[in-house]
Design a protein around this motif. Structure first.
Motif, short mmCIF file in Angstrom:
data_model
loop_
_atom_site.label_atom_id
_atom_site.label_comp_id
_atom_site.label_asym_id
_atom_site.label_seq_id
_atom_site.Cartn_x
_atom_site.Cartn_y
_atom_site.Cartn_z
N PRO A 1 0.85 -1.20 0.00
CA PRO A 1 0.00 0.00 0.00
C PRO A 1 0.88 1.24 0.00
CG PRO A 1 0.04 -1.01 2.18
CD PRO A 1 0.75 -1.97 1.25
N PRO A 2 0.34 2.37 -0.45
CA PRO A 2 1.13 3.60 -0.45
C PRO A 2 1.60 3.95 0.96
CG PRO A 2 -0.89 3.90 -1.71
CD PRO A 2 -1.01 2.58 -1.00
N ARG A 3 2.82 4.44 1.06
CA ARG A 3 3.33 4.86 2.36
C ARG A 3 2.61 6.14 2.79
NH1 ARG A 3 9.31 7.24 3.53
NH2 ARG A 3 8.23 9.09 2.83
N PRO A 4 2.14 6.20 4.05
CA PRO A 4 1.50 7.44 4.52
C PRO A 4 2.46 8.62 4.43
CG PRO A 4 1.14 5.62 6.05
CD PRO A 4 2.17 5.15 5.07
N ALA A 5 1.90 9.79 4.19
CA ALA A 5 2.72 10.99 4.16
C ALA A 5 3.34 11.21 5.53
CB ALA A 5 1.88 12.20 3.77
N PRO A 6 4.61 11.63 5.58
CA PRO A 6 5.26 11.87 6.88
C PRO A 6 4.44 12.84 7.74
CG PRO A 6 6.86 11.96 5.11
CD PRO A 6 5.51 11.90 4.45
N ASP A 7 4.29 12.51 9.00
CA ASP A 7 3.55 13.34 9.94
C ASP A 7 4.35 13.38 11.23
OD1 ASP A 7 1.81 14.62 11.63
OD2 ASP A 7 0.11 13.30 11.28
N MET A 8 4.95 14.51 11.54
CA MET A 8 5.82 14.64 12.69
C MET A 8 5.11 15.44 13.79
SD MET A 8 8.16 12.95 11.31
CE MET A 8 8.88 12.54 9.73
N PRO A 9 4.45 14.76 14.73
CA PRO A 9 3.67 15.48 15.75
C PRO A 9 4.49 16.46 16.57
CG PRO A 9 3.15 13.13 15.78
CD PRO A 9 4.35 13.30 14.88
N CYS A 10 5.78 16.17 16.76
CA CYS A 10 6.61 17.07 17.59
C CYS A 10 6.70 18.47 16.98
CB CYS A 10 8.01 16.48 17.76
SG CYS A 10 8.06 14.92 18.66
N GLU A 11 6.60 18.55 15.66
CA GLU A 11 6.74 19.85 15.01
C GLU A 11 5.56 20.77 15.30
OE1 GLU A 11 7.38 19.13 10.88
OE2 GLU A 11 9.34 18.15 11.18
N SER A 12 4.39 20.18 15.54
CA SER A 12 3.20 20.99 15.80
C SER A 12 2.85 21.06 17.29
CB SER A 12 2.00 20.44 15.03
OG SER A 12 1.75 19.09 15.39
N CYS A 13 3.65 20.42 18.13
CA CYS A 13 3.41 20.43 19.57
C CYS A 13 3.97 21.71 20.15
CB CYS A 13 4.04 19.21 20.23
SG CYS A 13 3.76 19.09 22.00
N THR A 14 3.13 22.56 20.69
CA THR A 14 3.58 23.86 21.19
C THR A 14 4.07 23.79 22.64
OG1 THR A 14 1.29 24.41 21.78
CG2 THR A 14 2.09 25.14 19.61
N GLU A 15 3.42 22.98 23.47
CA GLU A 15 3.79 22.95 24.89
C GLU A 15 5.03 22.10 25.15
OE1 GLU A 15 0.50 21.84 27.30
OE2 GLU A 15 -0.73 23.54 26.68
N LYS A 16 5.23 21.05 24.36
CA LYS A 16 6.40 20.17 24.47
C LYS A 16 6.67 19.76 25.93
CE LYS A 16 8.63 22.09 20.34
NZ LYS A 16 7.94 21.12 19.46
N PRO A 17 5.71 19.10 26.57
CA PRO A 17 5.91 18.73 27.98
C PRO A 17 7.03 17.73 28.20
CG PRO A 17 3.94 17.66 27.09
CD PRO A 17 4.40 18.66 26.07
N CYS A 18 7.42 17.01 27.17
CA CYS A 18 8.51 16.04 27.33
C CYS A 18 9.83 16.72 27.68
CB CYS A 18 8.69 15.21 26.06
SG CYS A 18 9.25 16.15 24.62
#
Length: 221
Positions: free
Chosen positions: A132-149
């Motif tokens: 199946p087609p590979r899903p488009a890259p999705d990097m949640p860290c880039e859109s995470c504003t609070e970054k609690p980690c």
């Protein structure tokens, strides 16, 4: 064929994690037309493995081989594992199969599973299977504003620059007052992505014990 492989793996709580067609004569993958990644997310694998968790050294590695090898043989493939020597580039393979990227903890982050997933094996096939087609890259860290980690690690071992193994291993995790071995990595727990897939206490304790055995070697490497 992919659905049949997925069904066999699913009996053990394992899932197919995408795949790719290696380049011709790619180093370490000579003669491989298709590589499929096998992994886990959610509680199913732990439920299947838990009765074997106390069976001698490296129980998860040995259990993985026990359940994956028959699947590889049944479909004419070959299995490789992250614990093989020499080590295989599973994280790079994951990037090609699912388009994932690293988190500040060094763990690959998945847009649905967050940090609560793993790769357990790769299945190699000589033929070029339809994927199946590979899903488009999705990097949640880039859109995470609070970054609690970045702010919840008691040892301050996690930053945007790197994960400081020595700060975690030598300065904190093995101290009596640290609760990381019991509750898991605070930075990992703080990530809001994939919270529904977070490990249960028994699974957390199992992995944290293995992590603690690894840390002294990593801190002095």
């Amino acid at each position: 064929m992919l659905s049949e492989i997925a069904a066999r793996l699913g009996r053990h709580g394992l899932i197919l994690r995408g795949g790719f067609h290696p380049d011709k004569d790619e180093v370490g993958l000579d003669g491989c037309g298709t590589l499929l990644l096998v992994g886990n997310a959610g509680p199913a694998m732990w439920q299947a493995f838990a009765p074997h968790a106390g069976e001698g050294p490296d129980p998860l590695d040995r259990w993985t081989e026990h359940v994956v090898e028959p699947v590889a043989e049944a479909f004419g493939g070959k299995a490789l594992y992250p614990f093989d020597r020499p080590h295989r580039p599973f994280q790079r393979w994951a990037g090609r199969a699912e388009g994932l990227g690293p988190s500040p903890l060094g763990i690959l982050i998945h847009p649905e599973y967050g940090l609560w997933h793993a790769y357990r094996a790769a299945l190699l096939f000589a033929e070029r299977l339809d994927l199946p087609p590979r899903p488009a890259p999705d990097m949640p860290c880039e859109s995470c504003t609070e970054k609690p980690c970045l702010t919840t690690c008691p040892a301050g071992a996690v930053s945007e620059a790197a994960y400081d193994v020595a700060a975690c291993a030598a300065a904190h995790i093995m101290r009596r007052e640290a609760d990381c071995l019991a509750v898991g990595c605070h930075a990992r727990n703080a990530c809001p992505v994939g919270a529904a897939y977070r490990y249960q206490p028994a699974e957390t304790a199992f992995h944290m014990r293995a992590f603690a055995r690894f840390l002294p070697r990593a801190a002095t490497a």
